[in-house]
Scaffold this active site. Sequence first.
Site, PDB file in Angstrom:
ATOM      1  N   CYS A 252       0.829  -1.207   0.000  1.00  0.00           N
ATOM      2  CA  CYS A 252       0.000   0.000   0.000  1.00  0.00           C
ATOM      3  C   CYS A 252       0.865   1.259   0.000  1.00  0.00           C
ATOM      4  CB  CYS A 252      -0.980  -0.038   1.175  1.00  0.00           C
ATOM      5  SG  CYS A 252      -2.364   1.123   0.976  1.00  0.00           S
TER       6      CYS A 252
ATOM      7  N   HIS B 299      -4.582  -5.017  -0.706  1.00  0.00           N
ATOM      8  CA  HIS B 299      -4.480  -5.690   0.591  1.00  0.00           C
ATOM      9  C   HIS B 299      -4.975  -7.135   0.583  1.00  0.00           C
ATOM     10  CE1 HIS B 299      -3.255  -2.094   2.809  1.00  0.00           C
ATOM     11  NE2 HIS B 299      -4.122  -1.424   2.067  1.00  0.00           N
TER      12      HIS B 299
ATOM     13  N   GLU C  46      -3.675  -9.267   2.325  1.00  0.00           N
ATOM     14  CA  GLU C  46      -3.465  -9.740   3.701  1.00  0.00           C
ATOM     15  C   GLU C  46      -4.654  -9.436   4.611  1.00  0.00           C
ATOM     16  OE1 GLU C  46      -2.433  -5.415   4.196  1.00  0.00           O
ATOM     17  OE2 GLU C  46      -2.315  -6.913   2.593  1.00  0.00           O
TER      18      GLU C  46
END
Length: 306
Positions: A142, A235, A237
Amino acid sequence: MPIKIPDDLPAAEILQKEGVDVMREQDAVRQDIRPLRIALLNLMPKKIETETQLSRLIGASPLQVEMTLISPSHYTPSNTPQEHMLAFYKPWEEVKHQKFDGLIITGAPVEEIDFEEVIYWDELRQIMDWTKTNVHGSLNICWGAQAALYHHYKVPKYLLPRKLSGIYDHRVISRTDPIVRGFNHMLPVPVSRYTECRAKDIEKHGSLRIVLESDEAGTCMVTDKALNAVYIFNHLEYESRTLYNEYIRDTNARPDTVRVPENYFPNDDPSKTPRNTWKAHGHLLVGNWVNMTYQTTPYDLESIGS
């Protein structure tokens, strides 16, 4: 193999309850192998949440990984108890003489600020330069990815008309790149950002390759042959309810500008429980990065950067 993290780190108990294989420090030292040394520069405000998310993915690897948590030396976060920082984090100044197989740089809630105005920007620039001599490979996420591309290549970021938030379909456009080994041709990816880096600026640099992109969300992931780095602006994750928690936070902070995350809640109804459709690719991404690092890093840590 399990992930080796400090015995008392909150993530350890959470992951053990989920069935993730977590190795105690005293057991790890008895194994006659060299674990991968991966440092996590965690710039997110909710550090325990981010530690857990990334430890969960790293811990699914078949390799033994030793994770070191680091933070900028001259910046004190306000959203994490100081006791937690003192117990588990090392200031970068304390570890900068060490060598690591990998470094993960997270995002940070500063993307609407010019890079040079970020309070720890000067030290972060030193850390990113340090990766060239003391780290074999990096994974930048990010804002961390935007910052690294700006520092190394002067790739600019652009402010979006509104926050891009939701689950967007992405396509793999460089299927031979090992970072996307096992990926579907199309995959859903959580997106949560106010800014973007554009393909036209990335493509000016021969060592950079765009491997994942979206018609709606733009460029998602870039690999860097020269610096052995991966940059992902989104993202994979994230946990199932991370976007929900951000939506509630943003609603309280910016009630006049917040929109419901797209393609996230069933029927776009925030009262309904979101479904996680990206989890497998999150494991693939981190697993591929750990495996790439393992296969190419030297056995002798001290030879990294030579």
